[in-house]
Design a protein around this motif. Sequence first.
Motif, PDB file in Angstrom:
ATOM      1  N   SER A 161      10.637   0.269   5.546  1.00 58.98           N
ATOM      2  CA  SER A 161       9.768   0.850   4.815  1.00 58.98           C
ATOM      3  C   SER A 161       9.083   2.318   5.243  1.00 58.98           C
ATOM      4  O   SER A 161       8.912   3.111   4.795  1.00 58.98           O
ATOM      5  CB  SER A 161       8.497  -0.070   4.834  1.00 58.98           C
ATOM      6  OG  SER A 161       8.905  -1.214   4.086  1.00 58.98           O
ATOM      7  N   ARG A 162       9.058   2.349   6.755  1.00 61.28           N
ATOM      8  CA  ARG A 162       8.584   3.547   7.415  1.00 61.28           C
ATOM      9  C   ARG A 162       9.701   4.499   7.033  1.00 61.28           C
ATOM     10  O   ARG A 162       9.127   5.945   6.830  1.00 61.28           O
ATOM     11  CB  ARG A 162       8.264   3.207   8.888  1.00 61.28           C
ATOM     12  CG  ARG A 162       7.037   2.318   9.210  1.00 61.28           C
ATOM     13  CD  ARG A 162       6.850   2.221  10.485  1.00 61.28           C
ATOM     14  NE  ARG A 162       5.474   1.229  10.697  1.00 61.28           N
ATOM     15  CZ  ARG A 162       5.245   0.678  11.550  1.00 61.28           C
ATOM     16  NH1 ARG A 162       6.237   0.386  12.720  1.00 61.28           N
ATOM     17  NH2 ARG A 162       4.278  -0.292  11.712  1.00 61.28           N
ATOM     18  N   GLU A 176       2.872  -0.083   4.767  1.00 58.94           N
ATOM     19  CA  GLU A 176       2.461  -0.714   6.145  1.00 58.94           C
ATOM     20  C   GLU A 176       2.211  -2.037   5.888  1.00 58.94           C
ATOM     21  O   GLU A 176       0.884  -2.261   5.167  1.00 58.94           O
ATOM     22  CB  GLU A 176       1.358  -0.092   6.899  1.00 58.94           C
ATOM     23  CG  GLU A 176       1.738   1.501   7.342  1.00 58.94           C
ATOM     24  CD  GLU A 176       3.018   1.197   8.714  1.00 58.94           C
ATOM     25  OE1 GLU A 176       2.959   0.216   9.313  1.00 58.94           O
ATOM     26  OE2 GLU A 176       3.524   2.178   8.890  1.00 58.94           O
ATOM     27  N   VAL A 211       9.104   5.904   3.874  1.00 62.77           N
ATOM     28  CA  VAL A 211       7.865   6.845   3.431  1.00 62.77           C
ATOM     29  C   VAL A 211       8.255   8.298   4.366  1.00 62.77           C
ATOM     30  O   VAL A 211       7.881   9.223   3.926  1.00 62.77           O
ATOM     31  CB  VAL A 211       6.811   6.105   4.230  1.00 62.77           C
ATOM     32  CG1 VAL A 211       5.677   7.059   4.214  1.00 62.77           C
ATOM     33  CG2 VAL A 211       6.343   5.176   3.232  1.00 62.77           C
ATOM     34  N   ARG A 212       8.780   8.326   5.358  1.00 57.21           N
ATOM     35  CA  ARG A 212       9.391   9.468   6.122  1.00 57.21           C
ATOM     36  C   ARG A 212      10.205  10.178   5.264  1.00 57.21           C
ATOM     37  O   ARG A 212       9.953  11.694   5.328  1.00 57.21           O
ATOM     38  CB  ARG A 212      10.043   9.187   7.528  1.00 57.21           C
ATOM     39  CG  ARG A 212       9.044   8.798   8.675  1.00 57.21           C
ATOM     40  CD  ARG A 212       9.947   8.739  10.039  1.00 57.21           C
ATOM     41  NE  ARG A 212      11.089   7.881  10.104  1.00 57.21           N
ATOM     42  CZ  ARG A 212      10.622   6.607  10.599  1.00 57.21           C
ATOM     43  NH1 ARG A 212       9.371   6.479  10.696  1.00 57.21           N
ATOM     44  NH2 ARG A 212      11.558   5.714  10.541  1.00 57.21           N
ATOM     45  N   ASN A 249       0.948  -1.189   0.064  1.00 54.88           N
ATOM     46  CA  ASN A 249       0.045   0.169  -0.016  1.00 54.88           C
ATOM     47  C   ASN A 249       1.017   1.333   0.094  1.00 54.88           C
ATOM     48  O   ASN A 249       1.974   1.090   0.097  1.00 54.88           O
ATOM     49  CB  ASN A 249      -1.043  -0.025   1.139  1.00 54.88           C
ATOM     50  CG  ASN A 249      -0.098   0.046   2.465  1.00 54.88           C
ATOM     51  OD1 ASN A 249       0.609   0.779   2.792  1.00 54.88           O
ATOM     52  ND2 ASN A 249      -0.369  -1.086   3.331  1.00 54.88           N
ATOM     53  N   SER A 250       0.402   2.408  -0.351  1.00 57.68           N
ATOM     54  CA  SER A 250       1.086   3.561  -0.551  1.00 57.68           C
ATOM     55  C   SER A 250       1.856   3.982   0.799  1.00 57.68           C
ATOM     56  O   SER A 250       2.843   4.647   0.623  1.00 57.68           O
ATOM     57  CB  SER A 250       0.260   4.906  -0.783  1.00 57.68           C
ATOM     58  OG  SER A 250      -0.300   4.719  -1.925  1.00 57.68           O
ATOM     59  N   TYR A 251       1.350   3.619   1.999  1.00 54.22           N
ATOM     60  CA  TYR A 251       2.438   4.084   3.320  1.00 54.22           C
ATOM     61  C   TYR A 251       3.195   2.855   3.881  1.00 54.22           C
ATOM     62  O   TYR A 251       3.746   3.098   4.772  1.00 54.22           O
ATOM     63  CB  TYR A 251       1.193   4.287   4.299  1.00 54.22           C
ATOM     64  CG  TYR A 251       0.620   5.674   4.133  1.00 54.22           C
ATOM     65  CD1 TYR A 251       1.195   6.888   4.382  1.00 54.22           C
ATOM     66  CD2 TYR A 251      -0.514   5.680   3.321  1.00 54.22           C
ATOM     67  CE1 TYR A 251       0.446   7.993   4.015  1.00 54.22           C
ATOM     68  CE2 TYR A 251      -1.322   6.622   3.019  1.00 54.22           C
ATOM     69  CZ  TYR A 251      -0.951   7.691   3.242  1.00 54.22           C
ATOM     70  OH  TYR A 251      -1.501   9.060   3.053  1.00 54.22           O
ATOM     71  N   GLY A 263       7.797  10.327   1.316  1.00 51.84           N
ATOM     72  CA  GLY A 263       6.260  10.599   1.234  1.00 51.84           C
ATOM     73  C   GLY A 263       5.771   9.138   0.639  1.00 51.84           C
ATOM     74  O   GLY A 263       6.337   8.199   0.287  1.00 51.84           O
ATOM     75  N   PRO A 264       4.408   9.109   0.750  1.00 51.29           N
ATOM     76  CA  PRO A 264       3.677   7.705   0.383  1.00 51.29           C
ATOM     77  C   PRO A 264       4.136   7.456  -1.085  1.00 51.29           C
ATOM     78  O   PRO A 264       4.262   8.458  -1.774  1.00 51.29           O
ATOM     79  CB  PRO A 264       2.165   8.165   0.552  1.00 51.29           C
ATOM     80  CG  PRO A 264       2.298   9.298   1.165  1.00 51.29           C
ATOM     81  CD  PRO A 264       3.515  10.185   1.119  1.00 51.29           C
TER      82      PRO A 264
END
Length: 185
Positions: free
Chosen positions: A57-58, A36, A61-62, A32-34, A65-66
């Motif tokens: 992964s987190r 997660e 995104v930080r 997914n875009s985030y 962005g997504p």
Amino acid sequence: MPLFKFPNEVTVELIKGDITEVEADAIVNAANSYLEHGGGVAGAIVRRGGWVIQEESREWVRKHGPVPVGGVAVTSAGKLKAKYVIHTVGPRCGIEPIEKLDDAVTNSLKKAEELGLTSIAFPAISTGIFGCPYEDAARIMARVIKREAPGLRNIRRIIICLYGDEAFNVFSKVLSDELKEYKSS
């Protein structure tokens, strides 16, 4: 064993099994875009490869962005047999056009090429909770492979790893129809 072979020696294999056990330089995560990774292929990748994949992964995104639909992000593969996980966001059928799957597969192949990888394994992107029909997803994936494989310089093996019988049978038929001129003897 390769099912299809392109003139530049790129092979395409279709296997039934668990993508987290595939030996390839990269496995593709239907994300997914985030990024997660709770369920489906994504959840299985983190359970088998380790929490480091979720942490990376987190962090991705930080920083960036997504991930947009059709886009990719790369993390290590933790304890998996692969070197990398290429996370791609496929379309949610009924919300985004299924044609965005073309971008997801194309960008995954391009990222693997950029990383100098020789093998990549794909799941049936967007067919789980994103609701796309196996036949449509298989047709799009086959057409991308047919278009992109002749220009690949590094990738020699493209593996499509499917978990269930229904997905395997549908993909097998569609790939045979779409890639018949590259059928291995």
